[in-house]
Design an enzyme around this catalytic site. Structure first.
Site, PDB file in Angstrom:
ATOM      1  CB  CYS A 387      -0.965  -0.003   1.171  1.00  0.00           C
ATOM      2  SG  CYS A 387      -0.159  -0.093   2.790  1.00  0.00           S
ATOM      3  CG  HIS A 521      -4.444   0.304   4.589  1.00  0.00           C
ATOM      4  ND1 HIS A 521      -3.749  -0.312   3.584  1.00  0.00           N
ATOM      5  CD2 HIS A 521      -5.594   0.771   4.006  1.00  0.00           C
ATOM      6  CE1 HIS A 521      -4.437  -0.261   2.467  1.00  0.00           C
ATOM      7  NE2 HIS A 521      -5.563   0.408   2.690  1.00  0.00           N
ATOM      8  CG  ASP A 542      -8.138   1.564   0.525  1.00  0.00           C
ATOM      9  OD1 ASP A 542      -6.917   1.325   0.549  1.00  0.00           O
ATOM     10  OD2 ASP A 542      -8.957   0.951   1.248  1.00  0.00           O
TER      11      ASP A 542
END
Length: 608
Positions: A387, A521, A542
């Site tokens: 991520c 995250h 996201d």
């Protein structure tokens, strides 16, 4: 005729008997005529016969002769009475003579011959009061055939509890014996028995404490430290004190002084070692778990994970072998070039949002949008750990659309994940964030290591872009929310409008998106809504969203439902800590060097 009490040989004179005892018994191994005991001294044999075989009643015909102090002999039988003895004589069960000619009187039991003539030695006879009642219950076990027992000597002294002079006399006598023999003596704590071996003392004390047939209803108290059973609380207390006595022998343990304390210390040390081993094993287990979680366990990086995923797909029949080889060749070509293959990219996301808010979202008073940004989602090669790299790709795609940054950036392509890892390693080599470099052991390529706000700062600084880290280290609102974070994002987007008049409902800025990091995250903030009731809502891209879900924003038919996944209200951000990385301008050469020096102790702007 005189008969030897040990072997039964008959001689005529008393002098012959002395010679026989000296030659046949004292200078050779003695043995008990009533059991298999052998290899003991004369005194031990006398004490053994008087205590171990008091129940044997001999007849007058087979009874050994008793030798009186005057030298005359007399025989005993079951029906006769004993000859009157001088007051200086005493029971053999109470005390064995050691210092002089061993004239020992019979035991209290009628008809039990226990007096044996001992050859004359250099010591003198010590006399004392008889205590046959006490010694009758004291029986010493001797292990027949044991070398240790054969060499041990046991001497029993009668100690008058009412006579201090007698006690001092016995102690002095024990000391003389110890000095004469050159051996260590062990005194029974319950009677006056003196043993030359700690093993014999242990067995003797066990005889004191062993369980005797008790009357019905008699209380039996068991030692909490061993299996000995005592008849009353006083005996139990004395026995337990022997366990706890620092200087006493550890009777129930090993028979050596202080063995109980040594055993306790040994057990404590073993327990401490075991506890440390368990803690070290637990720490190692947790460390390996963290290494696996953050991709530092040596399982390989992006390329290896992608190959493994495709191999599993081939094994399950979801991918043809020919397709596997084609995709693998494309992957290797992309990795060699250092440019992302674009398979996970979705372009025109911010533009689609701008069109949506022009006609929809009438409940919003103001809407701020960042510069155009492409969405990059995780792929099979970085699923679960990529991520941070994908958010950097989004940020680079936006910077390339902004004139201030695009003219400065040399590379116009979005780098692949392995190339981003290489860029971070190069930033470390320049001296940026040495603590972070040490955390990753100076290496990211070929790993699945997670990156965060500090690595993002190092990347931007290495590219010559000024960056800030803002740390919202604790909640600032009810229910663990962060309203101060929303207020700061609003101020960030409002900086593009310096006029005093009210901003329009939709503001398209030239600002790059914000990197938002929390535990586990990260996201990219591409806009902000302000509702009629004054509440704020973040617009977030996201990396965990798939390509198909993100492309719903590009369709007018599905954008209304897709925007719901983009909005983040204060109630949706309830992690304990958030960090924001913002790019704001270009660094000069001097400013870059200052930033590198300051990164040695990297500090964030803490709010509040």
């Amino acid at each position: 005729m005189l008969t030897c009490d040990i072997c039964g040989e008959e001689v005529l004179l008393e002098e012959d008997m002395k010679t026989h005892l000296l030659l046949s018994h004292l200078e050779n191994e003695l043995h008990c005529p009533l059991c298999s005991l052998s290899g003991v001294s004369y005194d031990e044999l006398c004490f053994h016969i008087s205590n171990a075989h008091p129940e044997r009643q001999h007849t007058a015909q087979g009874a050994p002769h008793l030798i009186s102090p005057s030298g005359s002999s007399s025989a005993t039988n079951t029906g006769g009475t004993e000859r009157e003895k001088p007051q200086t004589s005493q029971s053999c069960s109470a005390r064995d003579s050691w210092d002089g000619v061993g004239d020992v009187s019979p035991t209290g039991a009628t008809g039990v011959p226990t007096d044996l003539r001992q050859p004359k030695q250099n010591n003198t006879l010590e006399s004392g009061d008889s205590s046959s009642g006490e010694t009758a219950s004291t029986k010493l076990r001797l292990k027949t055939g044991s070398p240790e027992t054969k060499q041990a000597s046991v001497r029993h002294f009668n100690e008058d509890s009412n006579g201090p002079e007698s006690q001092q006399h016995n102690k002095a006598k024990q000391k003389r014996l110890s000095l004469t023999r050159g051996e260590e003596l062990f005194t029974c704590p319950m009677c006056a028995l003196v043993c030359s071996s700690s093993v014999l003392l242990q067995e003797h004390v066990e005889l004191h404490l062993q369980e005797q047939p008790s009357a019905e209803g008699e209380e039996r108290l068991e030692c909490p430290m061993c299996s000995v059973v005592c008849r009353d609380s006083v005996s139990l207390q004395e026995h337990v004190e022997l366990h706890l006595d620092h200087g006493a022998a550890g009777i129930c343990a090993a028979g050596s002084p202080g063995s109980d304390l040594a055993l306790a210390r040994q057990l404590q040390q073993e327990e401490e070692v075991q506890r440390r081993r368990q803690e070290e094993a637990q720490e190692e287990k947790e460390f390996k778990k963290l290494q696996r979680q953050f991709g530092l366990d040596g399982r390989g990086g992006y390329r290896k994970q992608l190959e493994s995923t495709m191999e599993r797909a081939v094994a399950k029949g979801l991918m043809a072998p020919s397709e596997f080889h084609c995709k693998r060749a494309e992957m290797m070509e992309s990795l060699a070039s250092g440019v992302d293959d674009g398979r996970t990219r979705t372009q025109g996301v911010v533009s689609a949002l701008q069109e949506y808010y022009q006609t929809e979202g009438r409940d919003c008073v103001h809407v701020w949008l960042s510069a155009d940004t492409d969405h990059y989602c995780s792929s099979a090669g970085d699923k679960g750990w990529g991520c941070g790299y994908r958010n950097f790709q989004m940020l680079i795609s936006s910077l390339q659309c902004i004139d201030v940054y695009s003219s400065f950036l040399r590379d116009k392509d979005v780098p692949s994940i392995p190339r981003v890892q290489s860029m971070i390693e190069e930033a470390w080599k320049e001296g940026l964030d040495p603590q972070g470099a040490s955390h990753f052991n100076q290496r990211l390529q070929g790993t699945r290591a997670w990156i965060g706000a500090t690595e993002m700062y190092s990347l931007l600084t290495s590219l010559g872009i000024s960056a800030r880290i803002i740390d919202f280290h604790q909640p600032t609102g009810p229910g663990g929310t962060h309203p101060r974070l929303f207020e700061w994002v609003k101020q960030y987007y409002c900086q593009s409008s310096k006029s005093s008049r009210l901003p329009p409902r939709l503001i398209q800025t030239a600002l790059p998106p914000l990197y938002l990091q929390h535990q586990g995250h990260s996201h990219s903030i591409v806009g902000l809504e302000q509702r009629k009731n004054g509440s704020l809502c973040l617009l977030v891209l996201d990396p965990g969203s798939s390509v198909s879900d993100t492309r719903k924003l590009l369709s007018r038919d599905t954008i209304s439902s897709a925007v719901r996944n983009v909005r983040k209200f204060p109630g949706s951000l309830k992690h304990k800590q958030y960090q924001v990385v913002a790019a704001h301008g270009i660094l000069s050469a001097e400013e870059k060097q200052i930033s590198i020096l300051n990164s040695r102790t990297l500090c964030a702007e803490r709010i509040p």
